[in-house]
Design a protein around this motif. Structure first.
Motif, PDB file in Angstrom:
ATOM      1  N   ASP A 174       0.800  -1.217   0.000  1.00  9.16           N
ATOM      2  CA  ASP A 174       0.000   0.000   0.000  1.00  9.16           C
ATOM      3  C   ASP A 174       0.840   1.279   0.000  1.00  9.16           C
ATOM      4  N   ALA A 175       2.110   1.172  -0.375  1.00 12.91           N
ATOM      5  CA  ALA A 175       2.991   2.344  -0.347  1.00 12.91           C
ATOM      6  C   ALA A 175       2.832   3.162  -1.633  1.00 12.91           C
ATOM      7  N   PRO A 176       2.827   4.474  -1.541  1.00 14.32           N
ATOM      8  CA  PRO A 176       2.910   5.279  -0.327  1.00 14.32           C
ATOM      9  C   PRO A 176       1.562   5.462   0.374  1.00 14.32           C
ATOM     10  N   SER A 177       0.467   5.186  -0.345  1.00 11.73           N
ATOM     11  CA  SER A 177      -0.846   5.273   0.296  1.00 11.73           C
ATOM     12  C   SER A 177      -1.769   4.238  -0.341  1.00 11.73           C
TER      13      SER A 177
ATOM     14  N   SER B  16      -4.704   4.504  -1.436  1.00 10.35           N
ATOM     15  CA  SER B  16      -5.452   5.022  -2.585  1.00 10.35           C
ATOM     16  C   SER B  16      -4.559   5.228  -3.811  1.00 10.35           C
ATOM     17  N   ASN B  17      -3.242   5.280  -3.611  1.00 11.72           N
ATOM     18  CA  ASN B  17      -2.301   5.457  -4.717  1.00 11.72           C
ATOM     19  C   ASN B  17      -1.029   4.648  -4.443  1.00 11.72           C
TER      20      ASN B  17
ATOM     21  N   GLY C  48      -3.635   6.606   5.677  1.00 10.12           N
ATOM     22  CA  GLY C  48      -4.460   5.406   5.663  1.00 10.12           C
ATOM     23  C   GLY C  48      -3.852   4.205   6.366  1.00 10.12           C
ATOM     24  N   PHE C  49      -4.584   3.107   6.281  1.00  7.45           N
ATOM     25  CA  PHE C  49      -4.136   1.843   6.849  1.00  7.45           C
ATOM     26  C   PHE C  49      -3.317   1.099   5.805  1.00  7.45           C
TER      27      PHE C  49
END
Length: 146
Positions: free
Chosen positions: A71-74, A76-77, A114-115
């Protein structure tokens, strides 16, 4: 009644790994707190390298541990998916990562938004292997590595 696999629900199977059959226990402990699939930890709880213990019963079996953040860096992206936080090879069964060869030292996760899912994957080796550290930590691919 079938049990729902948290690795499927959390999309670890699919995003990081193909379906697999578990063959040995893996125990991950951060600051005296054992973690399990889908548990939530604060960034402050993952600063120090965890203690990772390998199960099994035959010391001749060796394992490789990979820790990634898909999930890096977020979440959603995740354009750095998968970020490689740790890589240890040649860990004998029934021991812990201290007995292995640390190819890439532990880098503390520092999620900003985020998580994040932090995934610990244990691979059984066919024998002693030479594994070189990748040139960078971002965009590691656990499926290709396997």
């Amino acid at each position: 009644m079938s049990r729902i696999d948290p690795l499927v629900v959390g999309s670890v199977i699919g995003d990081v790994l193909d379906p697999f059959t578990r063959s040995v226990d893996l125990r991950v402990v951060y600051n005296n707190r054992e973690v399990s699939n889908a548990c939530v930890l604060k960034p402050s709880q993952v600063v120090k390298q965890p203690r990772v213990q390998i199960g099994g019963d035959d010391l001749r079996n060796l394992y490789t541990l990979v820790m990634v953040d898909p999930d890096a860096p977020s979440p959603s992206n995740p354009n750095l998916r998968e970020y490689l936080h740790w890589l240890v090879t040649d860990i004998p069964a029934t021991t812990d990562t201290n007995f292995g060869n640390e190819v890439l030292c532990y880098e503390s996760p520092q999620p900003s938004l985020g998580f994040h899912r932090f995934v610990f994957v244990l691979f059984r080796q066919l024998g002693r292997e030479t594994v070189y550290a990748p040139g960078w930590r971002q965009n590691f691919n656990t499926k290709d590595f396997a």
